[in-house]
Design an enzyme around this catalytic site. Sequence first.
Site, mmCIF file in Angstrom:
data_model
loop_
_atom_site.group_PDB
_atom_site.id
_atom_site.type_symbol
_atom_site.label_atom_id
_atom_site.label_comp_id
_atom_site.label_asym_id
_atom_site.label_seq_id
_atom_site.Cartn_x
_atom_site.Cartn_y
_atom_site.Cartn_z
ATOM 1 N N GLN A 71 0.803 -1.219 0.000
ATOM 2 C CA GLN A 71 0.000 0.000 0.000
ATOM 3 C C GLN A 71 0.839 1.273 0.000
ATOM 4 O O GLN A 71 0.327 2.344 -0.301
ATOM 5 C CB GLN A 71 -0.944 -0.007 1.211
ATOM 6 C CG GLN A 71 -1.970 -1.126 1.139
ATOM 7 C CD GLN A 71 -2.904 -1.132 2.335
ATOM 8 O OE1 GLN A 71 -2.581 -1.716 3.368
ATOM 9 N NE2 GLN A 71 -4.052 -0.499 2.223
ATOM 10 N N ARG B 238 3.721 -0.045 13.137
ATOM 11 C CA ARG B 238 3.455 -1.363 12.586
ATOM 12 C C ARG B 238 3.548 -1.270 11.066
ATOM 13 O O ARG B 238 2.834 -0.482 10.453
ATOM 14 C CB ARG B 238 2.058 -1.834 13.000
ATOM 15 C CG ARG B 238 1.667 -3.132 12.323
ATOM 16 C CD ARG B 238 0.270 -3.636 12.701
ATOM 17 N NE ARG B 238 -0.007 -4.786 11.872
ATOM 18 C CZ ARG B 238 -1.098 -4.957 11.133
ATOM 19 N NH1 ARG B 238 -2.071 -4.070 11.152
ATOM 20 N NH2 ARG B 238 -1.240 -6.020 10.374
ATOM 21 N N HIS C 178 1.317 -9.367 4.691
ATOM 22 C CA HIS C 178 0.130 -8.523 4.515
ATOM 23 C C HIS C 178 -0.307 -8.653 3.051
ATOM 24 O O HIS C 178 -0.270 -7.698 2.290
ATOM 25 C CB HIS C 178 0.431 -7.072 4.904
ATOM 26 C CG HIS C 178 -0.790 -6.246 5.236
ATOM 27 N ND1 HIS C 178 -0.998 -5.633 6.457
ATOM 28 C CD2 HIS C 178 -1.870 -5.923 4.498
ATOM 29 C CE1 HIS C 178 -2.147 -4.968 6.453
ATOM 30 N NE2 HIS C 178 -2.697 -5.115 5.267
ATOM 31 N N ASN D 165 -1.535 -10.934 8.516
ATOM 32 C CA ASN D 165 -2.587 -9.939 8.648
ATOM 33 C C ASN D 165 -3.873 -10.485 8.030
ATOM 34 O O ASN D 165 -3.936 -10.745 6.833
ATOM 35 C CB ASN D 165 -2.202 -8.649 7.918
ATOM 36 C CG ASN D 165 -3.271 -7.575 8.072
ATOM 37 O OD1 ASN D 165 -3.499 -7.074 9.168
ATOM 38 N ND2 ASN D 165 -3.961 -7.240 6.985
ATOM 39 N N GLU D 166 -4.885 -10.719 8.850
ATOM 40 C CA GLU D 166 -6.254 -10.983 8.398
ATOM 41 C C GLU D 166 -6.431 -12.213 7.507
ATOM 42 O O GLU D 166 -6.694 -12.104 6.304
ATOM 43 C CB GLU D 166 -6.800 -9.742 7.688
ATOM 44 C CG GLU D 166 -6.741 -8.497 8.561
ATOM 45 C CD GLU D 166 -7.314 -7.260 7.886
ATOM 46 O OE1 GLU D 166 -7.594 -7.297 6.677
ATOM 47 O OE2 GLU D 166 -7.507 -6.250 8.579
ATOM 48 N N ASN E 14 -7.816 -6.351 14.135
ATOM 49 C CA ASN E 14 -8.071 -5.159 13.322
ATOM 50 C C ASN E 14 -9.571 -4.947 13.308
ATOM 51 O O ASN E 14 -10.312 -5.818 12.851
ATOM 52 C CB ASN E 14 -7.608 -5.360 11.879
ATOM 53 C CG ASN E 14 -6.105 -5.471 11.751
ATOM 54 O OD1 ASN E 14 -5.381 -5.255 12.709
ATOM 55 N ND2 ASN E 14 -5.645 -5.803 10.559
ATOM 56 N N TYR F 226 -12.742 -1.876 12.751
ATOM 57 C CA TYR F 226 -13.034 -0.508 12.337
ATOM 58 C C TYR F 226 -14.464 -0.086 12.649
ATOM 59 O O TYR F 226 -14.768 1.092 12.697
ATOM 60 C CB TYR F 226 -12.824 -0.361 10.821
ATOM 61 C CG TYR F 226 -11.385 -0.433 10.375
ATOM 62 C CD1 TYR F 226 -10.683 -1.641 10.366
ATOM 63 C CD2 TYR F 226 -10.718 0.705 9.944
ATOM 64 C CE1 TYR F 226 -9.363 -1.708 9.942
ATOM 65 C CE2 TYR F 226 -9.398 0.645 9.509
ATOM 66 C CZ TYR F 226 -8.729 -0.556 9.513
ATOM 67 O OH TYR F 226 -7.429 -0.603 9.089
ATOM 68 N N GLU G 217 -5.170 -2.456 14.098
ATOM 69 C CA GLU G 217 -5.629 -1.445 13.139
ATOM 70 C C GLU G 217 -6.975 -0.901 13.573
ATOM 71 O O GLU G 217 -7.830 -1.631 14.056
ATOM 72 C CB GLU G 217 -5.842 -2.039 11.730
ATOM 73 C CG GLU G 217 -4.603 -2.241 10.927
ATOM 74 C CD GLU G 217 -4.928 -2.796 9.541
ATOM 75 O OE1 GLU G 217 -6.023 -2.513 9.017
ATOM 76 O OE2 GLU G 217 -4.073 -3.516 9.011
ATOM 77 N N TRP H 101 -4.921 3.198 11.793
ATOM 78 C CA TRP H 101 -4.704 2.992 10.366
ATOM 79 C C TRP H 101 -5.159 4.253 9.671
ATOM 80 O O TRP H 101 -6.339 4.572 9.767
ATOM 81 C CB TRP H 101 -5.489 1.781 9.839
ATOM 82 C CG TRP H 101 -5.197 1.537 8.391
ATOM 83 C CD1 TRP H 101 -5.839 2.080 7.311
ATOM 84 C CD2 TRP H 101 -4.156 0.701 7.862
ATOM 85 N NE1 TRP H 101 -5.253 1.648 6.144
ATOM 86 C CE2 TRP H 101 -4.220 0.804 6.462
ATOM 87 C CE3 TRP H 101 -3.169 -0.096 8.440
ATOM 88 C CZ2 TRP H 101 -3.334 0.118 5.622
ATOM 89 C CZ3 TRP H 101 -2.306 -0.776 7.606
ATOM 90 C CH2 TRP H 101 -2.393 -0.666 6.209
HETATM 91 C C1 GBH Z 1 -7.645 -3.549 6.772
HETATM 92 O O1 GBH Z 1 -8.544 -4.601 6.636
HETATM 93 C C2 GBH Z 1 -6.384 -3.912 6.017
HETATM 94 O O2 GBH Z 1 -5.509 -4.673 6.839
HETATM 95 C C3 GBH Z 1 -5.671 -2.701 5.489
HETATM 96 O O3 GBH Z 1 -4.662 -3.105 4.611
HETATM 97 C C4 GBH Z 1 -6.672 -1.769 4.844
HETATM 98 O O4 GBH Z 1 -6.076 -0.665 4.247
HETATM 99 C C5 GBH Z 1 -7.659 -1.335 5.917
HETATM 100 O O5 GBH Z 1 -8.331 -2.448 6.355
HETATM 101 C C6 GBH Z 1 -8.728 -0.369 5.445
HETATM 102 O O6 GBH Z 1 -9.657 -1.003 4.612
HETATM 103 O O7 GBH Z 1 -16.536 -4.997 1.926
HETATM 104 O O8 GBH Z 1 -16.036 -5.961 -0.258
HETATM 105 O O9 GBH Z 1 -15.786 -3.576 0.083
HETATM 106 C C7 GBH Z 1 -9.778 -4.442 7.276
HETATM 107 C C8 GBH Z 1 -10.757 -5.371 6.643
HETATM 108 C C9 GBH Z 1 -11.025 -5.705 4.314
HETATM 109 C C10 GBH Z 1 -12.602 -4.427 5.604
HETATM 110 C C11 GBH Z 1 -11.670 -5.211 3.024
HETATM 111 C C12 GBH Z 1 -13.186 -3.905 4.334
HETATM 112 C C13 GBH Z 1 -13.566 -4.183 2.043
HETATM 113 C C14 GBH Z 1 -14.092 -5.221 1.121
HETATM 114 N N1 GBH Z 1 -11.236 -4.808 5.408
HETATM 115 N N2 GBH Z 1 -13.035 -4.814 3.250
HETATM 116 S S1 GBH Z 1 -15.727 -4.914 0.695
#
Ligand code: GBH
Length: 477
Positions: free
Chosen positions: A26, A83, A129, A175-176, A305, A307, A367, A417
């Site tokens: 990224q 991180r 990642h 990661n995830e 992680n 949000y 995150e 993040w």
């Molecule tokens: C994080 O994942 C990532 O680790 C990081 O790299 C990323 O930049 C950050 O989130 C912000 O998104 O629902 O089909 O539109 C968090 C999990 C994965 C949640 C992708 C949102 C979007 C796919 N995220 N998801 S969708």
Amino acid sequence: LTVKMAATSAKLPQDFLWGLATASYQIEGSFDQDGREPSIWDTFSKIPGKIKDGSNGDVATDSYRLWKEDVDLLESYGVKSYRFSIPWTRIIPRGGRGDPVNEAGIKFYRTLLEELIGRGIVPFVTLYHWDLPQGLHDRYGGWLNKKEIIQDYVYYAKICFEAYGDIVQNWITFNEPWIISTLGYGVGVFAPGHVGNTEPWIVGHNVILAHAYAVKLYRDKFQVSQKGLIGITVDAHWLIPYDDTPANKAAAARGLDFRIGRFMDPIFKGSYPPSLKVILGDRLPDFTPEEIAVVHGSSDFFGLNTYTTHLVQDGGNDENMGCITTGHEKPDGTQLGRPSDAPWLQTYAPGFRSFLNHIWKVSSVTENGFPVKGENDMPVEEAVHDKDRIEYFEGYANALLQAVTEDGVNVRGYFGWSLLDNFEWADGYRIRFGVTYVDYKTQKRTPKDSARFLTKFVTWGQHEVNKFIAKLFFPVR
Ligand code: GBH
């Protein structure tokens, strides 16, 4: 800038890590420099239609070249920890245990790590990642090939432990895993873009095993002398039942089984959640007794992680989430929180506190962040006044403090993040998560108000805890 702290007598552990996070693909760019070979994200992002704005990570925020500027930013923000992820493709460009190790790559992260440590910033290193070497995908199917990928991943991890373990005390293996397996091999919106209902469960299983065998190696050969911690980070939204019906309550619990229990139950409890078998039957692979013995207990912390929060109803056929449907709209038609620039994310700090309580063993929130609605269409002068992001961080940081000080939850770190606006995967550069604004034409970095907010919050909080600890957090050079 005023900072409202809910818990004035906040008692965070002395070694609590406040920090910011990024990931290699990224931010780095320089995709063909110093011996780096493509990862599955290089390939995927160049397939027309996969990235919304047609972009890719060839340049990103140019951090492979501008890394020192980024460290300056971290220092100026006063964070205690950073991180970031090491890309496998710079360490072993073609990926395999028989392939050459790239000295230029080894050296780059050594220099970065030494610089961070020299400035009193604790590194938190993610080994994976999402950027699998394309070479391994082509050679034997990458994550689908259990026998090969586990050995190659463990070899790659070993090279990193050897090269950096003397100065890295915090390792994240993956990661995830849900995103890796489900979005990459089931839904197909992330690399390598496979669609289907069998591969995600094989890939998820293999990721757990690769994690566990890497941890075993670390513990057997490195941990005694290097004394670091190693663990895994999962991602999940906190899930609240849409209403009180038993079906929706069960659906919320099942959703958590499928999103985090799928990975954390084998690791912390020694088996998959029973609800997985019910829905997946034979498509869920089994661990052999020897394997589960290695998997069980294979994480020194629970990396999370998170949000946002979703409201959950029973039903639908998305078996990746245990056949639930999720949204932000409450039964009375109002929204749960403040909308962001990403449809899946609304502010809801109380959900964060509940989530931390739910996972009482949580050790690190790796995150947490917010893309302000419409930010990408604003000129920089406007975008840097990111009131909504401040409100978000304020709510979430206070929820964290309450979870720790009032609820007794053992949280050991928090990483916002992200340090920089950056390549937001399938959304390209259109969604901005940074506390630093990046002008993608000039690569000029401009701190947003949220960066200054976090600095104040951290400083103020530590000051309240105890002046001595404040010094630990901000070592005077
Ligand atoms: C994080 O994942 C990532 O680790 C990081 O790299 C990323 O930049 C950050 O989130 C912000 O998104 O629902 O089909 O539109 C968090 C999990 C994965 C949640 C992708 C949102 C979007 C796919 N995220 N998801 S969708």
